[in-house]
Design a protein around this motif. Structure first.
Motif, PDB file in Angstrom:
ATOM      1  N   ASN A   1       1.126  -1.340  -0.289  1.00 56.74           N
ATOM      2  CA  ASN A   1      -0.335   0.276  -0.125  1.00 56.74           C
ATOM      3  C   ASN A   1       0.977   1.147  -0.103  1.00 56.74           C
ATOM      4  O   ASN A   1       0.570   2.480  -0.651  1.00 56.74           O
ATOM      5  CB  ASN A   1      -1.086   0.147   1.135  1.00 56.74           C
ATOM      6  N   VAL A   2       2.527   1.130   0.293  1.00 55.79           N
ATOM      7  CA  VAL A   2       3.005   2.228   0.805  1.00 55.79           C
ATOM      8  C   VAL A   2       3.842   2.214  -1.080  1.00 55.79           C
ATOM      9  O   VAL A   2       4.320   3.591  -1.317  1.00 55.79           O
ATOM     10  CB  VAL A   2       3.909   2.244   1.639  1.00 55.79           C
ATOM     11  N   CYS A   3       4.448   1.440  -1.762  1.00 55.68           N
ATOM     12  CA  CYS A   3       5.022   1.215  -2.667  1.00 55.68           C
ATOM     13  C   CYS A   3       4.903   1.830  -4.092  1.00 55.68           C
ATOM     14  O   CYS A   3       3.718   1.995  -3.873  1.00 55.68           O
ATOM     15  CB  CYS A   3       5.173  -0.696  -2.849  1.00 55.68           C
TER      16      CYS A   3
ATOM     17  N   LYS B   1       6.224   1.638 -12.024  1.00 55.13           N
ATOM     18  CA  LYS B   1       4.840   2.212 -11.641  1.00 55.13           C
ATOM     19  C   LYS B   1       4.262   1.304 -11.332  1.00 55.13           C
ATOM     20  O   LYS B   1       3.170   1.118 -11.706  1.00 55.13           O
ATOM     21  CB  LYS B   1       4.448   2.781 -12.443  1.00 55.13           C
ATOM     22  N   GLN B   2       3.924  -0.033 -10.496  1.00 58.75           N
ATOM     23  CA  GLN B   2       3.563  -1.040  -9.956  1.00 58.75           C
ATOM     24  C   GLN B   2       3.548  -1.424  -8.948  1.00 58.75           C
ATOM     25  O   GLN B   2       5.547  -1.637  -8.364  1.00 58.75           O
ATOM     26  CB  GLN B   2       3.405  -2.361 -11.395  1.00 58.75           C
ATOM     27  N   MET B   3       3.002  -2.096  -8.393  1.00 57.74           N
ATOM     28  CA  MET B   3       2.884  -2.114  -6.915  1.00 57.74           C
ATOM     29  C   MET B   3       4.277  -3.886  -7.388  1.00 57.74           C
ATOM     30  O   MET B   3       4.391  -4.354  -7.847  1.00 57.74           O
ATOM     31  CB  MET B   3       2.164  -2.625  -5.928  1.00 57.74           C
ATOM     32  N   HIS B   4       4.941  -3.665  -6.088  1.00 50.12           N
ATOM     33  CA  HIS B   4       6.118  -5.529  -6.083  1.00 50.12           C
ATOM     34  C   HIS B   4       5.607  -5.834  -4.701  1.00 50.12           C
ATOM     35  O   HIS B   4       5.483  -6.027  -3.816  1.00 50.12           O
ATOM     36  CB  HIS B   4       7.921  -4.733  -6.420  1.00 50.12           C
TER      37      HIS B   4
ATOM     38  N   ASP C   1      10.435   3.470   2.521  1.00 52.40           N
ATOM     39  CA  ASP C   1      10.859   3.172   3.819  1.00 52.40           C
ATOM     40  C   ASP C   1       9.441   2.188   4.143  1.00 52.40           C
ATOM     41  O   ASP C   1       8.881   2.062   4.726  1.00 52.40           O
ATOM     42  CB  ASP C   1      10.874   3.988   4.954  1.00 52.40           C
ATOM     43  N   CYS C   2       9.112   1.626   2.521  1.00 51.40           N
ATOM     44  CA  CYS C   2       8.262   0.347   3.463  1.00 51.40           C
ATOM     45  C   CYS C   2       8.164  -1.469   3.141  1.00 51.40           C
ATOM     46  O   CYS C   2       7.568  -1.775   2.471  1.00 51.40           O
ATOM     47  CB  CYS C   2       7.425   1.069   1.243  1.00 51.40           C
ATOM     48  N   ILE C   3       9.899  -1.179   2.822  1.00 56.37           N
ATOM     49  CA  ILE C   3      10.386  -2.583   2.924  1.00 56.37           C
ATOM     50  C   ILE C   3      11.055  -2.745   4.741  1.00 56.37           C
ATOM     51  O   ILE C   3      11.521  -2.170   5.004  1.00 56.37           O
ATOM     52  CB  ILE C   3      11.176  -2.625   2.357  1.00 56.37           C
ATOM     53  N   ALA C   4      10.175  -4.083   5.684  1.00 55.33           N
ATOM     54  CA  ALA C   4      10.756  -4.352   6.836  1.00 55.33           C
ATOM     55  C   ALA C   4      11.484  -5.956   5.846  1.00 55.33           C
ATOM     56  O   ALA C   4      11.648  -6.488   5.619  1.00 55.33           O
ATOM     57  CB  ALA C   4       9.941  -4.734   7.077  1.00 55.33           C
TER      58      ALA C   4
ATOM     59  N   GLY D   1      -3.193  -0.078  -9.009  1.00 56.45           N
ATOM     60  CA  GLY D   1      -1.755   0.694  -8.639  1.00 56.45           C
ATOM     61  C   GLY D   1      -1.136   0.721  -7.267  1.00 56.45           C
ATOM     62  O   GLY D   1      -2.207   0.815  -6.147  1.00 56.45           O
ATOM     63  N   PRO D   2      -0.513   1.577  -6.778  1.00 55.53           N
ATOM     64  CA  PRO D   2      -0.273   2.015  -5.989  1.00 55.53           C
ATOM     65  C   PRO D   2      -1.077   3.186  -5.440  1.00 55.53           C
ATOM     66  O   PRO D   2      -0.972   3.673  -6.153  1.00 55.53           O
ATOM     67  CB  PRO D   2       1.662   2.621  -6.450  1.00 55.53           C
TER      68      PRO D   2
END
Length: 292
Positions: free
Chosen positions: A87-89, A109-112, A132-135, A246-247
């Motif tokens: 949702n943040v990507c 331009k697509q969510m990963h 900062d959307c990766i944990a 999309g994101p």
């Protein structure tokens, strides 16, 4: 009966490394670190993912004492897996470019998303993420080092890394070939004589000087092409947003974040990559390590 050459010391050292390709040892991948150990340029206790058992394995191979892990390179820990908050990507692809084993799937331009079974927990996708959307989430409980990783997983990660490096080299060579072809075409065009035609009064309106200059200016043409591509991408993003596919946070991207995205897009254009080619290729070639 086929004779095989004995492995070099560097190759035997590499076989004992966990192949996370995390660069924590101070080298760009596991093989350069193995080469440095074999050459006496690096110590054998600089691999946090291997932990204490990894140091012991290397010490036994090298006939040297078992020494503690050098914690200046990191500490032994439970193996983590990268998790992307979709949702943040914003679909910038910077994490995909950083992943050394093609464990991230997506497109510009697509969510990963991360294929957990392929992630080595290297942490390399975290720093370049502009939002900062990766944990990094631990997934092995109290098991650390080689207790949290297997030789089969290490071998599969090395194979994916090798395939990725080969693909990047092919893309680089192809981009250089395209650039050389364009340069040769421009040179051939410049050498051709300009045909002389009788000057007759024209009934067509005269184009503005700026338009005529841009039609003759390769850089202006390139800027026009890029602008058109950005406009197409903007329209596509709007269409995807209307469909809810999309994101969800691309409307208020900061200037610093947009600069990183633009830099990644410019690199893709220089390589001549299409939208589809921006997608990651997990398990390219041998598909045995692809999850069901």
């Amino acid at each position: 009966m086929t004779a095989t050459a004995p492995k070099t010391l560097a190759e035997r050292i590499e076989d004992l490394l966990p192949q996370t390709q995390c660069t924590k040892c101070g080298y760009p991948a596991c093989r350069p670190y193995a080469d440095a150990i074999a050459a006496g340029e690096a110590n054998y206790n600089q691999c946090p993912p291997g932990g204490a058992e990894g140091v012991a394995r290397l010490a036994a191979l090298l006939g040297k004492p078992d020494i503690p892990l050098d914690t200046t390179h990191g500490v032994e820990r439970a193996r983590p897996v990268a998790v992307i908050d979709e949702n943040v990507c914003i679909g910038c692809t910077l994490c995909m470019q950083a992943c050394p084993v093609d464990a991230i799937v997506g497109a510009a331009k697509q969510m990963h998303t991360v294929i957990a079974e392929l992630c080595t927990g290297c942490d390399l996708c975290v720093p370049p993420c502009p939002v900062d959307c990766i944990a990094m989430v631990p997934v092995t409980g109290t098991r650390t080092g080689w207790d949290a990783w297997s030789q089969d997983e290490a071998d599969a990660a090395r194979a994916r890394h090798d395939r990725r490096m080969a693909r990047l080299e092919r893309e680089r060579a192809a981009a250089e070939a395209r650039a050389s072809a364009r340069q040769a075409a421009r040179a051939a065009h410049a050498d051709q004589p300009v045909p002389q035609t009788p000057q007759t009064p024209s009934t067509q309106p005269v184009a503005p000087a700026a338009t005529q200059a841009s039609s003759d200016d390769p850089e202006a043409k390139k800027r026009a092409i890029i602008q058109a591509a950005l406009e197409r991408a903007r329209k596509k993003k709007e269409e995807m947003a209307k469909l809810g596919a999309g994101p969800k946070n691309t409307d208020h991207v900061s200037a610093a974040v947009q600069a990183q995205i633009d830099s990644a897009e410019q690199r893709r254009r220089r390589l001549g990559l299409t939208e589809d080619e921006n997608a990651s290729h997990p398990g390219e070639g041998d598909r045995s390590d692809k999850p069901a």
